[in-house]
Design a protein around this motif. Structure first.
Motif, PDB file in Angstrom:
ATOM      1  N   HIS A   1      -1.774   4.185   8.918  1.00 25.13           N
ATOM      2  CA  HIS A   1      -1.981   5.500   9.514  1.00 25.13           C
ATOM      3  C   HIS A   1      -3.456   5.892   9.512  1.00 25.13           C
ATOM      4  CE1 HIS A   1       2.422   7.133   9.215  1.00 25.13           C
ATOM      5  NE2 HIS A   1       2.360   5.925   9.721  1.00 25.13           N
ATOM      6  N   ARG A   2      -4.192   5.432   8.523  1.00 28.96           N
ATOM      7  CA  ARG A   2      -5.628   5.730   8.476  1.00 28.96           C
ATOM      8  C   ARG A   2      -6.337   5.130   9.690  1.00 28.96           C
ATOM      9  NH1 ARG A   2      -7.284   3.132   3.630  1.00 28.96           N
ATOM     10  NH2 ARG A   2      -5.878   4.654   2.673  1.00 28.96           N
ATOM     11  N   HIS A   3      -5.802   4.010  10.178  1.00 31.82           N
ATOM     12  CA  HIS A   3      -6.375   3.366  11.365  1.00 31.82           C
ATOM     13  C   HIS A   3      -5.592   3.727  12.623  1.00 31.82           C
ATOM     14  CE1 HIS A   3      -9.414   0.929   9.300  1.00 31.82           C
ATOM     15  NE2 HIS A   3      -8.548   0.822   8.315  1.00 31.82           N
ATOM     16  N   HIS A   4      -4.837   4.807  12.541  1.00 34.78           N
ATOM     17  CA  HIS A   4      -4.128   5.376  13.696  1.00 34.78           C
ATOM     18  C   HIS A   4      -3.069   4.431  14.265  1.00 34.78           C
ATOM     19  CE1 HIS A   4      -7.459   8.072  13.199  1.00 34.78           C
ATOM     20  NE2 HIS A   4      -8.339   7.213  13.681  1.00 34.78           N
ATOM     21  N   ILE A   5      -2.466   3.629  13.391  1.00 32.75           N
ATOM     22  CA  ILE A   5      -1.399   2.719  13.811  1.00 32.75           C
ATOM     23  C   ILE A   5      -0.081   3.208  13.238  1.00 32.75           C
ATOM     24  CG2 ILE A   5      -0.493   0.358  13.696  1.00 32.75           C
ATOM     25  CD1 ILE A   5      -3.384  -0.618  13.394  1.00 32.75           C
ATOM     26  N   ALA A   6       0.887   3.420  14.105  1.00 36.84           N
ATOM     27  CA  ALA A   6       2.245   3.744  13.675  1.00 36.84           C
ATOM     28  C   ALA A   6       3.074   2.465  13.721  1.00 36.84           C
ATOM     29  CB  ALA A   6       2.860   4.799  14.594  1.00 36.84           C
ATOM     30  N   HIS A   7       3.735   2.152  12.629  1.00 35.66           N
ATOM     31  CA  HIS A   7       4.524   0.928  12.577  1.00 35.66           C
ATOM     32  C   HIS A   7       5.745   1.029  13.482  1.00 35.66           C
ATOM     33  CE1 HIS A   7       7.208  -2.226  11.147  1.00 35.66           C
ATOM     34  NE2 HIS A   7       6.176  -2.781  10.527  1.00 35.66           N
ATOM     35  N   ARG A   8       6.517   2.071  13.336  1.00 39.38           N
ATOM     36  CA  ARG A   8       7.651   2.426  14.188  1.00 39.38           C
ATOM     37  C   ARG A   8       8.918   1.602  13.961  1.00 39.38           C
ATOM     38  NH1 ARG A   8       5.668   3.407  20.274  1.00 39.38           N
ATOM     39  NH2 ARG A   8       7.303   4.997  20.203  1.00 39.38           N
TER      40      ARG A   8
ATOM     41  N   ILE B   1       1.897  10.844   5.314  1.00 40.59           N
ATOM     42  CA  ILE B   1       1.986   9.737   4.361  1.00 40.59           C
ATOM     43  C   ILE B   1       1.006   9.938   3.211  1.00 40.59           C
ATOM     44  CG2 ILE B   1       0.355   8.260   5.607  1.00 40.59           C
ATOM     45  CD1 ILE B   1       3.488   7.224   3.536  1.00 40.59           C
ATOM     46  N   ASP B   2      -0.148  10.568   3.470  1.00 44.00           N
ATOM     47  CA  ASP B   2      -1.094  10.836   2.380  1.00 44.00           C
ATOM     48  C   ASP B   2      -0.513  11.849   1.391  1.00 44.00           C
ATOM     49  OD1 ASP B   2      -2.995   9.070   3.316  1.00 44.00           O
ATOM     50  OD2 ASP B   2      -4.113  10.601   4.429  1.00 44.00           O
ATOM     51  N   GLU B   3       0.136  12.875   1.909  1.00 42.95           N
ATOM     52  CA  GLU B   3       0.763  13.865   1.033  1.00 42.95           C
ATOM     53  C   GLU B   3       1.908  13.247   0.237  1.00 42.95           C
ATOM     54  OE1 GLU B   3      -0.104  17.765   3.914  1.00 42.95           O
ATOM     55  OE2 GLU B   3       1.811  16.659   4.025  1.00 42.95           O
ATOM     56  N   ALA B   4       2.715  12.420   0.906  1.00 46.34           N
ATOM     57  CA  ALA B   4       3.837  11.778   0.221  1.00 46.34           C
ATOM     58  C   ALA B   4       3.332  10.819  -0.856  1.00 46.34           C
ATOM     59  CB  ALA B   4       4.707  11.026   1.232  1.00 46.34           C
ATOM     60  N   ALA B   5       2.254  10.071  -0.552  1.00 45.03           N
ATOM     61  CA  ALA B   5       1.704   9.132  -1.524  1.00 45.03           C
ATOM     62  C   ALA B   5       1.141   9.866  -2.739  1.00 45.03           C
ATOM     63  CB  ALA B   5       0.624   8.273  -0.872  1.00 45.03           C
TER      64      ALA B   5
ATOM     65  N   GLY C   1       0.421   0.741   1.745  1.00 43.38           N
ATOM     66  CA  GLY C   1       0.305  -0.012   2.988  1.00 43.38           C
ATOM     67  C   GLY C   1       0.442   0.857   4.223  1.00 43.38           C
ATOM     68  N   LEU C   2       1.385   1.820   4.176  1.00 44.09           N
ATOM     69  CA  LEU C   2       1.550   2.701   5.329  1.00 44.09           C
ATOM     70  C   LEU C   2       0.369   3.661   5.449  1.00 44.09           C
ATOM     71  CD1 LEU C   2       3.393   3.298   7.675  1.00 44.09           C
ATOM     72  CD2 LEU C   2       4.656   4.906   6.240  1.00 44.09           C
TER      73      LEU C   2
ATOM     74  N   ASN D   1      -4.344  -3.382   1.886  1.00 39.86           N
ATOM     75  CA  ASN D   1      -3.825  -3.964   3.126  1.00 39.86           C
ATOM     76  C   ASN D   1      -2.529  -4.717   2.837  1.00 39.86           C
ATOM     77  OD1 ASN D   1      -3.355  -5.066   5.629  1.00 39.86           O
ATOM     78  ND2 ASN D   1      -5.449  -5.796   5.931  1.00 39.86           N
ATOM     79  N   HIS D   2      -1.423  -4.108   3.235  1.00 37.67           N
ATOM     80  CA  HIS D   2      -0.110  -4.709   3.035  1.00 37.67           C
ATOM     81  C   HIS D   2       0.518  -5.098   4.374  1.00 37.67           C
ATOM     82  CE1 HIS D   2       0.157  -3.763  -1.285  1.00 37.67           C
ATOM     83  NE2 HIS D   2      -0.549  -2.695  -0.965  1.00 37.67           N
ATOM     84  N   CYS D   3      -0.312  -5.390   5.356  1.00 35.77           N
ATOM     85  CA  CYS D   3       0.159  -5.832   6.666  1.00 35.77           C
ATOM     86  C   CYS D   3       0.107  -7.348   6.698  1.00 35.77           C
ATOM     87  CB  CYS D   3      -0.708  -5.252   7.770  1.00 35.77           C
ATOM     88  SG  CYS D   3      -0.753  -3.440   7.763  1.00 35.77           S
TER      89      CYS D   3
END
Length: 377
Positions: free
Chosen positions: A165-172, A318-322, A160-161, A111-113
């Motif tokens: 995204h896992r919780h369906h939140i887009a930072h934007r 983001i999962d693929e990029a990570a 963190g991202l 959690n990096h929020c």
């Protein structure tokens, strides 16, 4: 004081319009348990008027706010520094809700929020809330010392991202001003709490740099901040593929924000934002955004190129990029990770700085083996 100096000092005495709100709420905030700096006291007398030997521009109570919505404060219950952020819910209706949700996930490695500490509600404006947030430093203050320190920044941002995204939140709105660091412990003798003067020595009457150690000695945690235009979607919306009307944030460069689309995939745009942050701040010298870049980050180029493709659907998740980043990280040698980060502005033959860097690394090893106190720069 000369007439010229007196006239200059008078400019520092006048609160600008964005500061008057905080002055007018000083006593209420104090009753809530948060005290602003002396400049915002209703009965404030400038310190350079009390002591004419002081120069106004060097006095912390002369430093003005630039951003009307954000100010530092002291939490009276424990003396710690915090940040107060005004949020107009008529303009940003989801920021409080998303902040509360992300905070409710609890502290964890992933959690990096930035967490919400408290919520204040001024009685005169039902649309306004004041979020109390932990005090953070800019992600790049102090400067990075080694490649390993920067690679750890990247790892934490991917992590963190992923959680968002896992919780369906887009930072934007991922960009350099919204990436912060819990790095107060790097400055054992303190630093000025004013957000624009974090590098200044605490209590100094001059603009002296505060002593600090490195992230290698004292690891830090990075945080994504500012959920003013973030959105949380349902699981079913994610399964069907989210398309939402775009909102322009701090990074205005995404191809899908250039008029080609009215509806965009905000999760794909988040991937672009993170890739573009890495590219413009660490890889390339970008005259448009006034960044100088660094040498030696070529190992990130292919991944960043895919993350910033013009067509959003072609970008990795983001999962693929990570996962790709983790593979890149495993391939970096210990020598590379311990090597000095070099700005593109610096000449390629600055042997003196390289010698100093490796001298510090050797000295650090000796200090660690002998359990001596952490050296400061």
């Amino acid at each position: 004081m000369s007439p010229e100096a007196d006239a200059a000092a008078a400019l520092y005495e006048k609160l600008n319009p964005v500061e008057e709100y905080w002055r007018d709420h000083y006593e209420w905030l104090k009753d809530c348990g948060y005290e602003l700096r002396p400049r915002f006291r209703p009965d404030w007398i400038p310190s350079w008027r009390v002591d004419p030997t002081k120069t106004a521009m060097f006095c912390p109570d002369s430093w003005r706010l630039i951003h009307s919505a954000v100010i530092d404060a002291c939490r009276l219950s424990d003396g710690s520094n915090v940040v107060l952020k005004k949020v107009d819910r008529s303009l940003h209706p989801f920021e409080l809700e998303i902040s509360e949700f992300l905070t409710g996930l609890g502290k964890s490695r992933e959690n990096h929020c930035i967490p919400l500490l408290d919520t204040l509600r001024p009685a005169e404006d039902p649309n306004l809330v004041i979020l109390v947030l932990p005090y953070m430093r800019r992600y790049n203050s102090p400067k990075f010392d080694t490649f390993g320190e920067v690679v750890e920044l990247f790892r934490q941002l991917f992590e963190g991202l992923q959680l968002m995204h896992r919780h369906h939140i887009a930072h934007r709105d991922i960009h350099s001003l919204n990436i912060l660091m819990d790095g107060a412990h790097l400055y054992p003798h303190g630093f000025q709490p004013d957000i624009r003067h974090q590098h200044i020595k605490l209590g100094s009457n001059y603009l002296a740099s505060a002593n600090h150690t490195t992230r290698t000695w004292k690891p830090v945690k990075y945080f994504l901040a500012d959920f003013g235009i973030s959105r949380q979607y349902s699981a079913s919306e994610r399964e069907g593929g989210v398309l939402d009307r775009f909102i322009m944030g701090g990074d205005k460069s995404p191809p899908e924000h250039q008029g080609q689309y009215s509806m965009v995939d905000p999760f794909a745009t988040d991937v672009y934002f993170l890739g573009n942050f890495i590219e413009t701040k660490f890889i390339e010298r970008d005259e448009k955004v006034k960044t100088v870049g660094f040498r030696g980050f070529g190992f990130m180029k292919d991944l960043v190129a895919d993350m910033t493709q013009d067509e959003p659907s072609k970008r990795p998740t983001i999962d693929e990029a990570a996962a790709r980043f983790a593979q890149i990280q495993r391939g970096l040698s210990s020598w590379k990770l311990r090597s000095r980060v070099v700005s593109q502005k610096e000449g390629p033959l600055r042997l003196d700085r390289t010698i100093m860097h490796w001298s510090r690394r050797i000295r650090s090893f000796i200090f660690r083996r002998s359990a001596l106190p952490t050296p400061l720069e």
